[in-house]
Design an enzyme around this catalytic site. Structure first.
Site, PDB file in Angstrom:
ATOM      1  N   CYS A 164       0.990  -0.724   0.004  1.00  0.00           N
ATOM      2  CA  CYS A 164      -0.193   0.278   0.102  1.00  0.00           C
ATOM      3  C   CYS A 164       0.906   1.227  -0.175  1.00  0.00           C
ATOM      4  CB  CYS A 164      -1.056  -0.117   1.126  1.00  0.00           C
ATOM      5  SG  CYS A 164      -2.437   1.527   1.257  1.00  0.00           S
ATOM      6  N   ASP A 177      -3.596   2.385  10.496  1.00  0.00           N
ATOM      7  CA  ASP A 177      -4.590   3.258  10.519  1.00  0.00           C
ATOM      8  C   ASP A 177      -4.787   3.674  11.633  1.00  0.00           C
ATOM      9  OD1 ASP A 177      -5.690   4.238   7.543  1.00  0.00           O
ATOM     10  OD2 ASP A 177      -5.102   2.211   6.859  1.00  0.00           O
TER      11      ASP A 177
HETATM   12  C1  RUB Z   1      -3.824   3.601   3.604  1.00  0.00           C
HETATM   13  C2  RUB Z   1      -3.411   2.910   4.857  1.00  0.00           C
HETATM   14  C3  RUB Z   1      -2.408   3.180   4.970  1.00  0.00           C
HETATM   15  C4  RUB Z   1      -2.280   4.085   6.137  1.00  0.00           C
HETATM   16  C5  RUB Z   1      -1.102   4.919   7.037  1.00  0.00           C
HETATM   17  O1  RUB Z   1      -5.252   3.587   2.666  1.00  0.00           O
HETATM   18  O2  RUB Z   1      -3.438   1.405   4.993  1.00  0.00           O
HETATM   19  O3  RUB Z   1      -0.720   1.816   5.157  1.00  0.00           O
HETATM   20  O4  RUB Z   1      -2.751   5.338   6.331  1.00  0.00           O
HETATM   21  O5  RUB Z   1      -0.884   5.488   6.047  1.00  0.00           O
HETATM   22  P1  RUB Z   1      -6.059   4.712   2.336  1.00  0.00           P
HETATM   23  P2  RUB Z   1       0.102   7.079   6.778  1.00  0.00           P
HETATM   24  O6  RUB Z   1      -5.307   4.151   1.062  1.00  0.00           O
HETATM   25  O7  RUB Z   1      -7.036   3.825   2.069  1.00  0.00           O
HETATM   26  O8  RUB Z   1      -6.058   5.736   2.993  1.00  0.00           O
HETATM   27  O9  RUB Z   1       1.325   6.971   7.092  1.00  0.00           O
HETATM   28  O10 RUB Z   1       0.916   7.643   5.309  1.00  0.00           O
HETATM   29  O11 RUB Z   1      -0.517   7.068   7.927  1.00  0.00           O
END
Ligand code: RUB
Length: 278
Positions: free
Chosen positions: A111, A180
């Site tokens: 991701c 998240d």
């Molecule tokens: C994004 C996702 C990321 C976390 C952490 O999912 O799962 O790994 O949000 O991201 P989506 P960060 O694309 O559905 O939002 O480290 O940037 O907070």
């Protein structure tokens, strides 16, 4: 349309994605609306942002800290102060995570997590040579954001479909991913796929590091249901009779996490971290 409504729509549509970007944009929108209209109802605006996506405690915690700190300080100035602090703390996460990346390592990621890419970019800035293997992340392909961002920095990236992850994990030195939410019930929430990759990583003895700000620890309840996304994201013209399952995230047991990489350093029991206050 208010800043809050416009930002909530962008969050819902994944035009703003990733917990950090979601939380920061929400805070900016709330501060902008409150500074344009001092009589606006901050709690109601916050609720609009909170409802945009259900598994975003960083948004909830940051907005809560902002509203609780209210008082005399100008809204925009308070928001900027909090955002500057979060950015400093992100640099601390990047530094703690970069210490884990040794020359020649193969790092698997899934991701797009700005926290995980922050770690990798910091390791690269330090001159550590390593290779990243990353998955495209169906159905919305956030893995492409990661691949493009890291390649743009000059980091070697090998990109693949999600179902090719066994090739990457067999022999990887490290699995690095974001979060998240971290739930008092003993699970973390991160992009769908994280769960199966954690299980495979544990079978191959690949340490799994979750890079996260402690603002992602859920403080207001013990557990939460995973966001379900529209079926059309997976198969826009699925034939009648085919039901499409499209969970945004996985809930992953914390036993799969070797250590959390946080702004407070490497922490095994992230649920013990004290709440973040303005
Ligand atoms: C994004 C996702 C990321 C976390 C952490 O999912 O799962 O790994 O949000 O991201 P989506 P960060 O694309 O559905 O939002 O480290 O940037 O907070």
């Amino acid at each position: 349309m208010s800043h809050t409504e416009a930002t909530a729509a962008q969050i819902r549509d994944l035009k703003i994605q990733g917990a950090n970007a979601i939380a920061k944009s929400a805070l900016r929108a709330l501060a902008a609306d409150l500074s344009e209209d001092r009589a606006a109802d901050g709690e109601a605006l916050a609720q609009t942002l909170i409802l945009a996506r259900p598994n975003e405690p960083m948004l909830r915690n940051l907005v809560r800290a902002f509203l609780d700190a209210g008082g005399e300080e100008d809204h925009e100035a308070l928001a900027e102060r909090l955002l500057a602090r979060v950015e400093q703390e992100e640099a601390a996460i990047a530094s703690a995570g970069a210490d884990l990346i040794q020359p020649g390592m193969h790092v698997f990621t899934h991701c797009h997590s700005s926290t995980a890419t922050g770690v990798l970019k910091e390791a690269h800035r330090r001159g550590t040579p390593f290779k990243v293997l990353n998955t495209e992340t169906r159905p919305r392909y956030q893995g492409r954001i990661t691949a493009a961002e890291l390649a743009g920095e000059g980091i070697e990236v090998l990109h693949m479909v999600d179902s090719a992850a066994k090739y990457a994990l067999d022999g990887a030195d490290l699995f690095l991913f974001g979060a998240d939410a971290i739930l008092p019930s003993g699970y973390l929430i991160n992009k769908v796929g994280t769960g199966i990759f954690c299980v495979v990583a544990s079978r191959y003895d690949v340490p799994a590091y979750c890079a996260t700000h402690t603002l992602k620890v859920v403080r207001d309840h013990s557990d939460e249901a995973v966001e379900q996304r529209p079926p059309g994201e997976v198969w826009p013209d699925a034939p009648p009779g085919v039901l499409v399952f499209n969970p945004a995230f996985d809930k992953v047991h914390l036993k799969y996490v070797t250590t959390f990489v946080t702004e407070r350093g490497l922490i095994k029991d992230v649920l013990e971290a004290p709440p973040w206050r303005a």
